[in-house]
Design a protein around this motif. Structure first.
Motif, short mmCIF file in Angstrom:
data_model
loop_
_atom_site.label_atom_id
_atom_site.label_comp_id
_atom_site.label_asym_id
_atom_site.label_seq_id
_atom_site.Cartn_x
_atom_site.Cartn_y
_atom_site.Cartn_z
N SER A 133 0.81 -1.25 -0.17
CA SER A 133 0.04 0.08 0.07
C SER A 133 1.01 1.19 0.06
O SER A 133 1.98 1.43 0.85
N SER A 144 -1.42 1.40 -7.99
CA SER A 144 -2.92 1.63 -8.44
C SER A 144 -2.74 3.10 -9.26
O SER A 144 -3.55 3.21 -10.31
N GLN A 191 -11.04 -2.96 -7.73
CA GLN A 191 -10.82 -4.15 -6.60
C GLN A 191 -11.96 -4.62 -5.88
O GLN A 191 -12.29 -5.67 -5.68
N GLU A 192 -12.97 -3.59 -5.74
CA GLU A 192 -14.16 -3.78 -4.99
C GLU A 192 -15.40 -3.45 -6.00
O GLU A 192 -16.01 -2.72 -6.31
N GLN A 197 -17.52 -10.28 -9.03
CA GLN A 197 -16.19 -9.79 -9.65
C GLN A 197 -16.11 -10.33 -10.98
O GLN A 197 -15.56 -9.67 -12.02
N ASP A 215 -6.95 -4.22 -10.98
CA ASP A 215 -6.30 -3.72 -9.80
C ASP A 215 -6.92 -4.46 -8.35
O ASP A 215 -8.02 -4.34 -7.98
N GLU A 216 -6.11 -5.14 -7.80
CA GLU A 216 -6.34 -6.11 -6.80
C GLU A 216 -7.59 -6.87 -6.72
O GLU A 216 -8.59 -6.94 -6.09
N PRO A 217 -7.89 -7.54 -8.20
CA PRO A 217 -9.07 -8.14 -8.24
C PRO A 217 -9.45 -9.21 -7.57
O PRO A 217 -10.52 -9.96 -7.46
N THR A 218 -8.73 -9.77 -6.73
CA THR A 218 -8.76 -11.05 -5.83
C THR A 218 -8.60 -11.09 -4.41
O THR A 218 -8.92 -11.88 -3.53
N THR A 219 -8.38 -9.77 -3.77
CA THR A 219 -7.82 -9.37 -2.42
C THR A 219 -8.91 -9.72 -1.54
O THR A 219 -8.38 -10.57 -0.49
N GLN A 278 -10.49 -16.86 -5.59
CA GLN A 278 -9.43 -16.17 -6.29
C GLN A 278 -8.88 -17.38 -7.24
O GLN A 278 -8.69 -16.75 -8.34
N THR A 314 -1.28 -6.11 -7.50
CA THR A 314 -1.61 -6.95 -6.31
C THR A 314 -0.33 -6.84 -5.48
O THR A 314 0.57 -6.41 -5.84
#
Length: 575
Positions: A54, A59, A113-114, A177, A195-199, A206, A228
């Motif tokens: 982070s 991103s 991501q979300e 997703q 962008d962080e598609p599986t976090t 996943q 990621t």
């Protein structure tokens, strides 16, 4: 007539080139540089993984590729994107208006991501997929619907002809997703930015999403840029890797070179921080001696005992009751760490909340610190609440944002009458923060002023404030960067060894459980499918569901992960 900002050069081997990109944001405190002189390429038909923690700028870099930055951002450098049809390339940072709108979706598309932040709850998912097609000139209603159904089928949404008319809330997290990926793929762009598609997803979901992104490359011919902090995801999917740290690219190369021969110390630290099955977590004192529990947990009295525990949520609007926990048996001994593993909806968090007295028991027996929870009255259980600590998954939402860290940590001490006010508790709160390796000066800060890892440490301090004999930790590390997660897990193990509390550690990450837990309990659809010593379960799983969970966990080793993926596909083929 050529399109604005497009050259007519022959197709390049690179789909995109980022050249000396810098991005700054104007804030009240002045200009902050988020990305500083970043350069790398995205070759055609490849998956490039951008990895970093982070705040590394990954991103912001990805959003710059489609110029999706706020007005407070200023950019320099260049982002050159080759057109999919090979007629030239676009200078993205100079695009505006209609040219920018034409480029987004058709040349490059983003998977956020979300999914809940992308999907509009008041429109059907079919309408939302069609919206992108309408924006690019398709008007025929039958053709729009056919396109939406076709792309839903391709991303694996069952019964697409019917579910195209469903709303977002009628889908699971993994399915949402998939829908967001379908929205990105529907115009067949040359570049997918994920962008962080599986976090926030379970390991099995996943694995499905990673297979879907692989499909975007293999079947749709798209290049993929995946962002990621999970090195296992990079090992599974990426052909090339870009490592970012504090706005700079510190290392880049093909996936095998970065994993097996890393050059930069930061890359080495990232790889070393990833939890792996079979990796023992040993914490040491200042003299280098291993810190261990004084007593064997197997000889300790039972802190929690469940027999036929059942928890049911009543149905509403003619819906049947939902059995979340279905007749399970287990024990937790004092000073033992029991790992509770399962996917979303398996009943693990419900079990933890029942032990903490936050969820009513519907049937069977649940004894917590000697109190029977089935039919318990609050006045009988209240004296025991001081003996139970709870570490929540998201400390940001469990802290009061209007209170300082000192006030938040002191709250249980005041509620249970240990201190009259925050001022009186201040010295002890400072000791608690130092115990979890946070400086005392953090007492005067508010939750939003701390990083995710710092908030989780403060949450642990609050949970341990009353010196509980039982701690429930519900996914306490799932949202943390790998190096921060490693520090929190080390701190957790140290405190557990020193204090000796019984612990229920709830997670979907089997590698984390392997590092911490004495025994493991695997839950699936409200039932325990496997239960035993951690080493036995991890090395010799008996239940097909446990084997599927283990095979779904990506490992930070490209060669091992290829074999791992083949094993998972073989298990799925067996049903």
């Amino acid at each position: 007539m050529s399109e604005p900002n497009a050259s007519s050069a022959s197709p390049s081997t690179n789909l995109a080139e980022i050249k000396d990109l810098s991005v700054s944001f104007i804030t009240d405190a002045g200009s902050i540089k988020a990305v500083d002189g970043v350069s790398f390429t995205i070759p055609r038909g490849t998956v490039v993984g951008v990895v970093g923690e982070s705040g590394s700028g990954k991103s912001v870099t990805a959003r710059s590729i489609i110029k999706l930055l706020p007005e407070t951002a200023t950019t320099s450098g260049a982002v050159m994107l080759s057109k999919r049809d090979g007629t030239g390339e676009l200078d993205v940072l100079s695009l505006s208006g209609e040219d920018l709108q034409r480029m987004r979706g058709s040349e490059a598309a983003m998977v956020f991501q979300e999914p809940n932040s992308v999907l509009n709850p008041v429109y059907t998912i079919g309408w939302q997929i069609e919206e992108g097609l309408r924006a690019h000139g398709m008007k025929d209603k039958k053709q729009l619907r056919a396109k939406a159904i076709d792309i839903l089928k391709k991303v694996g949404i069952p019964d697409a002809e019917t579910r195209v008319d469903y709303y977002p809330h009628q889908f699971s997290g993994g399915q949402k997703q998939r829908i967001v990926i379908a929205m990105a793929l529907v115009l067949n762009p040359g570049l997918i930015l994920a962008d962080e598609p599986t976090t926030a997803l379970d390991v099995t979901v996943q694995a499905e999403i990673l297979d879907l992104l692989r499909l975007a490359k293999d079947e749709f011919g798209a290049s993929v840029l995946i962002i990621t902090h999970n090195m296992g995801v990079i090992a599974d999917l990426a052909d090339q890797v870009v490592v970012m740290y504090r706005g700079h690219v510190v290392e880049q190369g093909d996936v095998e070179q970065v994993f097996y021969h890393p050059n930069h110390d930061y890359t080495k630290r990232l790889l070393a921080s990833v939890p792996r099955i079979g990796q023992q977590l040993v914490v040491r004192d200042l003299d280098g001696r291993a810190i261990e529990r004084e007593d064997d947990w197997r000889d300790q009295p039972i802190a929690v005992e469940a027999k036929g525990l059942t928890i049911t949520y009543p149905g509403h609007l003619m819906q049947p009751d939902f059995v979340a926990v279905d007749g399970i048996d287990f024990t937790i001994r004092r000073s033992e760490v029991l790992g509770l593993v399962g996917e979303s909806g398996s009943g693990k968090s419900t079990t933890g909340r029942a032990i903490a007295g936050l969820q009513k028991v519907s049937g069977g027996s649940l004894k917590v610190l000697g109190v029977e929870m089935n039919g318990v009255k609050e006045r009988d259980f209240k004296p025991k609440r001081a003996d139970i600590g709870f570490v929540f998954q998201d400390p940001g939402s469990s802290f009061n944002p209007l209170m300082t860290i000192a006030q938040n940590v002191a709250e249980p001490l005041i509620v249970h009458g240990k201190y009259r006010d925050v001022a009186e508790a201040r010295e002890y709160v400072g000791d608690l923060l130092e115990m979890v390796q946070l400086p005392r000066v953090y007492m005067n800060r508010f939750p939003h002023e701390l990083s995710g890892g710092q908030r989780q440490r403060a949450s642990l301090a609050r949970a341990l404030a009353l010196k509980p004999s039982l701690l429930i930790a519900d996914e306490p590390t799932s949202a943390l960067d790998v190096s921060v997660q490693a520090k929190v897990l080390e701190l957790f193990k140290r405190l557990q060894a020193e204090i000796g509390f019984a612990c229920l550690f709830i997670t979907h990450d089997l590698a984390v459980v392997d590092m911490l837990a004495d025994r493991v309990m695997v839950m699936h659809k409200g039932r325990i499918v496997e239960h035993g010593d951690t080493e036995d379960i991890m090395q010799h799983p008996q239940d097909p569901y446990t084997r599927k969970l283990l095979a779904s966990l990506p490992v930070p080793d490209p060669r091992e992960q290829r074999a791992h993926r083949e094993q998972l596909h073989a298990l799925l083929a067996q049903g």
